[in-house]
Design a protein around this motif. Structure first.
Motif, short mmCIF file in Angstrom:
data_model
loop_
_atom_site.label_atom_id
_atom_site.label_comp_id
_atom_site.label_asym_id
_atom_site.label_seq_id
_atom_site.Cartn_x
_atom_site.Cartn_y
_atom_site.Cartn_z
N GLY A 222 -65.40 38.08 -39.71
CA GLY A 222 -64.44 37.12 -39.21
C GLY A 222 -64.42 36.99 -37.70
O GLY A 222 -65.44 37.10 -37.02
N ILE A 223 -63.21 36.76 -37.17
CA ILE A 223 -63.02 36.58 -35.72
C ILE A 223 -62.01 37.62 -35.24
O ILE A 223 -60.94 37.79 -35.84
N GLY A 224 -62.36 38.31 -34.19
CA GLY A 224 -61.47 39.31 -33.60
C GLY A 224 -61.69 39.36 -32.10
O GLY A 224 -62.42 38.54 -31.52
N GLY A 225 -61.08 40.33 -31.45
CA GLY A 225 -61.22 40.42 -30.00
C GLY A 225 -61.02 41.82 -29.48
O GLY A 225 -60.29 42.62 -30.08
N PHE A 226 -61.66 42.10 -28.34
CA PHE A 226 -61.54 43.40 -27.69
C PHE A 226 -61.41 43.21 -26.18
O PHE A 226 -62.13 42.39 -25.59
N GLN A 227 -60.50 43.97 -25.61
CA GLN A 227 -60.38 43.98 -24.15
C GLN A 227 -61.34 45.02 -23.60
O GLN A 227 -61.24 46.20 -23.90
N ASP A 228 -62.29 44.56 -22.78
CA ASP A 228 -63.25 45.46 -22.16
C ASP A 228 -62.66 46.10 -20.91
O ASP A 228 -61.53 45.81 -20.50
N HIS A 229 -63.44 46.99 -20.27
CA HIS A 229 -62.94 47.93 -19.27
C HIS A 229 -63.27 47.42 -17.85
O HIS A 229 -64.29 47.79 -17.27
N PHE A 230 -62.39 46.59 -17.30
CA PHE A 230 -62.65 46.00 -15.98
C PHE A 230 -62.75 47.07 -14.90
O PHE A 230 -63.62 46.99 -14.02
N ASP A 231 -61.88 48.07 -14.91
CA ASP A 231 -61.90 49.10 -13.86
C ASP A 231 -63.24 49.84 -13.83
O ASP A 231 -63.71 50.22 -12.76
N TRP A 232 -63.84 50.04 -15.00
CA TRP A 232 -65.15 50.71 -15.05
C TRP A 232 -66.22 49.84 -14.42
O TRP A 232 -67.09 50.32 -13.70
N TRP A 233 -66.16 48.54 -14.68
CA TRP A 233 -67.10 47.60 -14.06
C TRP A 233 -66.95 47.61 -12.54
O TRP A 233 -67.93 47.68 -11.80
N ALA A 234 -65.69 47.58 -12.09
CA ALA A 234 -65.44 47.59 -10.64
C ALA A 234 -65.92 48.90 -10.01
O ALA A 234 -66.49 48.91 -8.92
N ARG A 235 -65.69 50.02 -10.72
CA ARG A 235 -66.12 51.32 -10.20
C ARG A 235 -67.64 51.39 -10.07
O ARG A 235 -68.17 52.12 -9.23
N ASN A 236 -68.32 50.63 -10.90
CA ASN A 236 -69.78 50.58 -10.85
C ASN A 236 -70.28 49.38 -10.04
O ASN A 236 -71.40 48.90 -10.25
N LYS A 237 -69.45 48.92 -9.13
CA LYS A 237 -69.80 47.86 -8.18
C LYS A 237 -70.25 46.58 -8.86
O LYS A 237 -71.14 45.88 -8.38
N PHE A 238 -69.61 46.28 -10.00
CA PHE A 238 -69.84 45.03 -10.73
C PHE A 238 -71.31 44.86 -11.14
O PHE A 238 -71.84 43.74 -11.17
N SER A 239 -71.94 45.98 -11.46
CA SER A 239 -73.33 45.98 -11.92
C SER A 239 -73.38 46.07 -13.44
O SER A 239 -72.37 46.34 -14.10
N SER A 240 -74.58 45.91 -13.97
CA SER A 240 -74.73 46.00 -15.43
C SER A 240 -74.34 47.37 -15.95
O SER A 240 -73.85 47.50 -17.08
N GLN A 241 -74.53 48.40 -15.16
CA GLN A 241 -74.23 49.76 -15.61
C GLN A 241 -72.77 49.93 -16.03
O GLN A 241 -72.46 50.72 -16.91
#
Length: 344
Positions: A222-241
């Motif tokens: 079906g259809i659902g949703g998840f909130q991903d981890h923005f702070d982790w992305w920012a901590r990794n300097k907005f890189s793919s890692q």
């Protein structure tokens, strides 16, 4: 191997500036959201006197020539981009697409959003609903997982649910799409040690087995949703890692995961998805894959302007990925290292 027509699709779909031309978190309406998107697809250089010089008068997802930089990479995202300064040359383009976004008729509590100018605009783009309708008509097996850093998931899920109940005035036939909609978002949180998914009483982590979340998303209905981890992305300097994790198994040809997001870029130092590929059959430890390996294969960089102007846009993106995925899997079957794949 099953061909693309019989392969189950799992579509991971971003919200802001991908299927929603607004940002509830920052309070941006369609006007500002469209402006900020334009800063990411317009290109130039800084002149010898420090002035900004445009390299092209046309927006594009990639640099039009060597040495060009996007306006946002030099000056940041500007919600007033076309209203002041050098972005004024794109004012007409902004106005045309804003007009295309307008909601026809009376405002709708579910399907429209109020803009900064008091007008009503589409909340979820018609191209998204067109994609659902087309896949259903083709009797495809598919699921949709909204993946957002923000808090706008409940409203998007509610709109999707109402559309599938036949309430959208433009897409009444969606009532025939037998997809359940889970209105309660889950969470994905990342660390150096593991990725943890929680949803209600469910909790899955990759520490013991890196395939757990791949298996979870592959069997998602079906259809659902998840909130991903923005702070982790920012901590990794907005890189793919530090980006939104996505798992791919080229040895499982029955499933095709596709991630659609406007912030996917070929520059791994500046992109939003963290793709991980199981290189060996049955392996529980994936390798980190560069965006270039999976671009237009499992990763789609949204062109919001095209998504607004062309209702078949997302359908065409999925088609292109399916064609490229067949070739990608063929490389894996021949024991050709998939990291050598070049779908460009």
């Amino acid at each position: 191997m099953s061909g693309a027509g019989g392969r189950r699709l799992v579509l991971h779909v971003d919200l802001n500036n991908t299927v929603v031309a607004a940002d509830a978190v920052s309070g941006q309406g369609p006007r500002a959201a469209l402006n900020t998107f334009l800063t990411t697809v317009t290109w130039g250089r800084t002149g010898t006197a420090g002035e900004w010089q445009w390299a092209s008068d046309r927006p594009s997802l990639s640099a039009p020539c060597p040495g060009a930089r996007s306006y946002y990479s030099r000056h940041g995202r500007d919600p007033f981009f076309t209203e002041a300064g050098p972005g004024r040359c794109f004012e007409g383009l902004h106005a045309r697409h804003l007009q295309l976004l307008e909601w026809p008729g009376q405002p709708d509590d579910v399907f429209s959003v109020r803009g900064e100018d008091g007008k009503s605009y589409h909340l979820l783009l018609p191209a998204f609903f067109r994609l659902l309708d087309a896949l259903h008509r083709e009797r495809r097996l598919f699921s949709v997982i909204f993946r957002s850093f923000g808090t706008d998931l409940p409203r998007a899920l509610r709109a999707a649910g109402c559309a599938l109940a036949g309430q959208h005035p433009r897409f009444p036939a969606l009532r025939d799409v037998a997809l359940p909609v889970d209105l309660t978002p889950g969470q994905i949180r990342c660390s150096k040690r593991e990725v943890v998914l929680t949803k209600g009483a469910e909790r899955l982590a990759t520490r013991e087995d890196g395939r757990k979340l791949y298996d979870y998303f592959s069997s998602f209905e079906g259809i659902g949703g998840f909130q991903d981890h923005f702070d982790w992305w920012a901590r990794n300097k907005f890189s793919s890692q530090g980006g939104k994790p996505l798992w791919i198994d080229p040895h499982d040809p029955s499933i095709h995961h596709i991630f659609i997001d406007d912030n996917i870029r070929l520059d791994d130092a500046d992109t939003i998805v963290h793709p991980q590929v199981f290189s060996e059959r049955g392996s529980s430890t994936p390798r980190r894959a560069p965006t270039s390996e999976l671009y237009d294969v499992c990763l789609v960089q949204t062109n919001l302007l095209e998504a607004i102007a062309d209702e078949d846009y997302f359908l065409r993106c999925v088609r292109r990925c399916e064609e490229n995925y067949d070739r990608y899997l063929a490389c894996a079957e021949k024991d050709t290292p998939t990291q050598q794949w070049d779908g460009q």
